[in-house]
Design a protein around this motif. Structure first.
Motif, PDB file in Angstrom:
ATOM      1  N   MET A  32      29.322  62.567  27.015  1.00  0.00           N
ATOM      2  CA  MET A  32      29.288  61.135  27.385  1.00  0.00           C
ATOM      3  C   MET A  32      27.559  60.869  27.793  1.00  0.00           C
ATOM      4  O   MET A  32      27.248  61.581  28.757  1.00  0.00           O
ATOM      5  N   GLN A  33      27.133  59.811  27.559  1.00  0.00           N
ATOM      6  CA  GLN A  33      26.071  59.454  27.476  1.00  0.00           C
ATOM      7  C   GLN A  33      25.538  59.048  29.334  1.00  0.00           C
ATOM      8  O   GLN A  33      25.009  58.986  30.431  1.00  0.00           O
ATOM      9  N   ARG A  34      27.018  58.423  30.038  1.00  0.00           N
ATOM     10  CA  ARG A  34      27.264  58.219  31.521  1.00  0.00           C
ATOM     11  C   ARG A  34      28.753  58.392  31.978  1.00  0.00           C
ATOM     12  O   ARG A  34      30.307  58.100  30.556  1.00  0.00           O
ATOM     13  N   PRO A  35      29.520  57.926  32.989  1.00  0.00           N
ATOM     14  CA  PRO A  35      30.841  58.291  32.852  1.00  0.00           C
ATOM     15  C   PRO A  35      31.567  56.594  32.452  1.00  0.00           C
ATOM     16  O   PRO A  35      30.280  55.773  32.395  1.00  0.00           O
ATOM     17  N   GLN A  36      32.658  56.914  32.499  1.00  0.00           N
ATOM     18  CA  GLN A  36      33.376  55.846  31.518  1.00  0.00           C
ATOM     19  C   GLN A  36      33.623  54.607  33.002  1.00  0.00           C
ATOM     20  O   GLN A  36      34.990  55.380  33.386  1.00  0.00           O
ATOM     21  N   VAL A  37      33.010  54.068  33.604  1.00  0.00           N
ATOM     22  CA  VAL A  37      33.902  53.446  34.949  1.00  0.00           C
ATOM     23  C   VAL A  37      33.505  51.997  34.074  1.00  0.00           C
ATOM     24  O   VAL A  37      33.384  51.481  33.759  1.00  0.00           O
ATOM     25  N   ILE A  38      34.699  51.390  35.682  1.00  0.00           N
ATOM     26  CA  ILE A  38      33.899  50.123  35.458  1.00  0.00           C
ATOM     27  C   ILE A  38      33.250  49.224  36.336  1.00  0.00           C
ATOM     28  O   ILE A  38      33.405  48.957  37.221  1.00  0.00           O
ATOM     29  N   ARG A  39      32.253  48.761  35.767  1.00  0.00           N
ATOM     30  CA  ARG A  39      30.563  48.606  36.437  1.00  0.00           C
ATOM     31  C   ARG A  39      31.203  46.918  36.358  1.00  0.00           C
ATOM     32  O   ARG A  39      31.147  46.534  35.769  1.00  0.00           O
ATOM     33  N   THR A  40      30.044  46.779  36.890  1.00  0.00           N
ATOM     34  CA  THR A  40      30.424  45.167  37.012  1.00  0.00           C
ATOM     35  C   THR A  40      30.989  43.808  35.866  1.00  0.00           C
ATOM     36  O   THR A  40      30.869  43.251  35.075  1.00  0.00           O
ATOM     37  N   ASP A  41      29.486  44.732  34.951  1.00  0.00           N
ATOM     38  CA  ASP A  41      28.856  44.085  33.474  1.00  0.00           C
ATOM     39  C   ASP A  41      30.154  44.161  32.470  1.00  0.00           C
ATOM     40  O   ASP A  41      30.867  43.275  31.976  1.00  0.00           O
ATOM     41  N   SER A  42      30.958  45.215  32.776  1.00  0.00           N
ATOM     42  CA  SER A  42      32.667  45.809  31.915  1.00  0.00           C
ATOM     43  C   SER A  42      33.359  45.461  32.263  1.00  0.00           C
ATOM     44  O   SER A  42      34.606  44.591  31.459  1.00  0.00           O
ATOM     45  N   LEU A  43      33.428  44.971  33.938  1.00  0.00           N
ATOM     46  CA  LEU A  43      34.325  43.764  34.169  1.00  0.00           C
ATOM     47  C   LEU A  43      34.602  42.796  33.670  1.00  0.00           C
ATOM     48  O   LEU A  43      35.323  42.271  33.450  1.00  0.00           O
ATOM     49  N   LEU A  44      33.295  41.927  33.738  1.00  0.00           N
ATOM     50  CA  LEU A  44      32.727  41.262  33.547  1.00  0.00           C
ATOM     51  C   LEU A  44      33.622  40.243  31.910  1.00  0.00           C
ATOM     52  O   LEU A  44      34.255  39.196  31.078  1.00  0.00           O
ATOM     53  N   LEU A  45      33.373  41.228  31.004  1.00  0.00           N
ATOM     54  CA  LEU A  45      34.148  41.651  29.719  1.00  0.00           C
ATOM     55  C   LEU A  45      35.499  41.336  29.488  1.00  0.00           C
ATOM     56  O   LEU A  45      35.775  40.128  29.025  1.00  0.00           O
ATOM     57  N   GLY A  46      36.343  41.652  30.966  1.00  0.00           N
ATOM     58  CA  GLY A  46      37.398  41.626  30.263  1.00  0.00           C
ATOM     59  C   GLY A  46      37.580  40.784  31.558  1.00  0.00           C
ATOM     60  O   GLY A  46      39.169  39.085  31.148  1.00  0.00           O
ATOM     61  N   TYR A  47      37.011  39.861  32.267  1.00  0.00           N
ATOM     62  CA  TYR A  47      37.041  38.375  33.449  1.00  0.00           C
ATOM     63  C   TYR A  47      37.216  37.675  32.239  1.00  0.00           C
ATOM     64  O   TYR A  47      37.661  36.279  32.757  1.00  0.00           O
ATOM     65  N   ALA A  48      36.408  37.316  31.396  1.00  0.00           N
ATOM     66  CA  ALA A  48      35.456  36.488  30.612  1.00  0.00           C
ATOM     67  C   ALA A  48      36.190  37.120  29.605  1.00  0.00           C
ATOM     68  O   ALA A  48      35.850  35.775  28.805  1.00  0.00           O
ATOM     69  N   GLY A  49      37.038  37.953  28.579  1.00  0.00           N
ATOM     70  CA  GLY A  49      37.439  37.370  27.898  1.00  0.00           C
ATOM     71  C   GLY A  49      36.490  37.692  26.355  1.00  0.00           C
ATOM     72  O   GLY A  49      36.273  37.442  25.604  1.00  0.00           O
ATOM     73  N   VAL A  50      35.504  39.156  26.681  1.00  0.00           N
ATOM     74  CA  VAL A  50      34.766  39.331  25.290  1.00  0.00           C
ATOM     75  C   VAL A  50      34.842  40.255  25.120  1.00  0.00           C
ATOM     76  O   VAL A  50      35.103  41.711  25.513  1.00  0.00           O
ATOM     77  N   TYR A  51      34.380  40.383  23.407  1.00  0.00           N
ATOM     78  CA  TYR A  51      34.717  41.716  23.107  1.00  0.00           C
ATOM     79  C   TYR A  51      33.813  42.634  23.621  1.00  0.00           C
ATOM     80  O   TYR A  51      33.064  43.073  23.893  1.00  0.00           O
ATOM     81  N   SER A  52      34.381  43.761  23.282  1.00  0.00           N
ATOM     82  CA  SER A  52      34.038  45.515  24.579  1.00  0.00           C
ATOM     83  C   SER A  52      33.198  46.019  24.239  1.00  0.00           C
ATOM     84  O   SER A  52      31.687  46.357  24.718  1.00  0.00           O
ATOM     85  N   SER A  53      33.114  45.779  23.033  1.00  0.00           N
ATOM     86  CA  SER A  53      31.744  46.619  21.356  1.00  0.00           C
ATOM     87  C   SER A  53      30.218  45.322  22.147  1.00  0.00           C
ATOM     88  O   SER A  53      29.418  45.927  21.425  1.00  0.00           O
ATOM     89  N   PHE A  54      29.911  44.293  23.291  1.00  0.00           N
ATOM     90  CA  PHE A  54      29.102  43.358  23.173  1.00  0.00           C
ATOM     91  C   PHE A  54      28.275  43.731  23.970  1.00  0.00           C
ATOM     92  O   PHE A  54      27.434  43.834  24.384  1.00  0.00           O
ATOM     93  N   LEU A  55      28.674  45.174  25.298  1.00  0.00           N
ATOM     94  CA  LEU A  55      28.496  45.372  25.899  1.00  0.00           C
ATOM     95  C   LEU A  55      27.205  46.081  26.079  1.00  0.00           C
ATOM     96  O   LEU A  55      25.970  45.310  26.426  1.00  0.00           O
ATOM     97  N   LEU A  56      26.969  46.860  25.236  1.00  0.00           N
ATOM     98  CA  LEU A  56      25.266  47.476  25.889  1.00  0.00           C
ATOM     99  C   LEU A  56      24.787  46.930  24.714  1.00  0.00           C
ATOM    100  O   LEU A  56      23.515  46.384  25.017  1.00  0.00           O
ATOM    101  N   HIS A  57      25.070  45.489  24.013  1.00  0.00           N
ATOM    102  CA  HIS A  57      24.121  44.459  23.388  1.00  0.00           C
ATOM    103  C   HIS A  57      23.221  43.367  24.246  1.00  0.00           C
ATOM    104  O   HIS A  57      22.598  43.360  24.427  1.00  0.00           O
TER     105      HIS A  57
END
Length: 336
Positions: free
Chosen positions: A267-292
């Motif tokens: 793993m390149q980083r711990p798999q945790v719920i950071r603000t931007d990944s939390l926002l994926l769920g909050y806004a209903g955005v496709y999860s693989s968009f995160l790194l992009h």
């Protein structure tokens, strides 16, 4: 003891590919697959994060060709079904034929939740070729239970062995999951599966809700490795299922060892719920968009939050990764 057998589908080497920028090697695929197979996992999915043939400028290039990963893993998988993901429009039937030649025994054909019809020919071909075949509906929060039933029936008529529902944005609550799984269970005679992301911290709870409504195939990954805040964490899920008396057929201790000794070092980083990944769920955005999104935010001097909220407002779906840069550019121009 709960009598239903719960089939565990591990997608560390597919959805987890997003979290490591598609950098898995054949040696890593062998180590992970061998450990999962010995632990009793029934399906082990290996592909680029966006499915076979996903390696591209738009979705991110793989470090090593995925067919090499599939072929290498097939040499150590003795009991599980080596599985691939295929998104029509990214992967083709010819790609699927190549994956089968390299050892794939199952395919999950994935479409947006309202576009099952584009997968009919792929599912039909896979069944005729002798592959265990799954119809996979992504971004399930974007459709009503009634619409999901309609789409699932298209997969069923094409010959799918089971229907998998995916909360690709990690947006749903247990009540959302219950409504959709129950509707499918009541309307479709095929087994039902569920795939969850942990962007709101609900993936294990949502997976349990799916099982309680009759789902018998559950997706998970070691250490939760996956797009966004990750997937349902397999070693946690199976420990909880065991506590509740469900029969998964897996060795929970062996899974814990695979997660800690084999996957965590990759793993390149711990798999945790950071603000931007939390926002994926909050806004209903496709999860693989995160790194992009993180890359676009850095390039255009924005915060990931600004981009993700706008992507959610526009209802962007999987396959529109190229729009992330367009949205970031537009937002940056508004600030000038």
């Amino acid at each position: 003891m709960n009598t239903n057998k719960i089939h565990i589908v591990d997608t560390t080497l597919r959805d987890g590919s997003h979290a490591v920028s598609h950098s898995f090697t054949a040696d890593q695929a062998v180590a992970v697959s061998e450990g999962l197979d010995k632990a009793g996992v029934e399906m082990i999915e290996i592909s680029h994060g966006d499915g076979i043939a996903g390696s591209s400028l738009n979705y991110g290039f793989s470090k090593q060709p995925e067919m090499e990963l599939i072929k290498a893993a097939s040499g150590v998988i003795k009991n599980a079904k080596l599985t691939v993901l295929l998104l029509p429009g990214i992967g083709t039937i010819e790609d699927l034929r190549m994956a089968q030649e390299n050892g794939a025994a199952a395919v999950r054909v994935a479409t947006h939740v309202t576009e099952a019809d584009i997968a009919i020919q792929h599912i039909s071909w896979a069944k005729q070729a002798g592959l265990f075949t799954v119809g996979f509906l992504m971004m399930a929060h974007m459709a009503t239970p009634e619409k999901i039933v309609e789409q699932a029936k298209i997969f069923a008529d094409a010959g799918a062995d089971y229907i998998n529902l995916a909360d690709s944005a990690g947006y749903m609550t247990p009540e959302d999951v219950r409504a959709r799984i129950a509707a499918l269970k009541n309307a479709v005679s095929l087994p039902i599966g569920f795939h969850s992301h942990n962007n709101l911290g609900l993936s294990v709870a949502n997976s349990l809700a799916a099982v309680e409504e009759g789902a018998t195939y559950i997706d998970a990954t070691c250490r939760g490795l996956g797009a966004g805040a990750g997937n349902t964490q397999i070693e946690v899920l199976c420990a909880v299922m065991e506590r509740l008396g469900y029969n998964t057929g897996v060795n929970s201790f062996a899974l814990m060892d695979v997660a800690e000794d084999i996957v965590e070092p990759l793993m390149q980083r711990p798999q945790v719920i950071r603000t931007d990944s939390l926002l994926l769920g909050y806004a209903g955005v496709y999860s693989s968009f995160l790194l992009h999104t993180r890359r676009a935010a850095e390039k255009y001097g924005l915060t990931p939050r600004e981009i993700l909220v706008e992507l959610g407002r526009r209802g962007m779906v999987g396959g529109q990764e190229d729009m992330i840069v367009d949205v970031a550019y537009e937002l940056s121009r508004k600030g000038t």
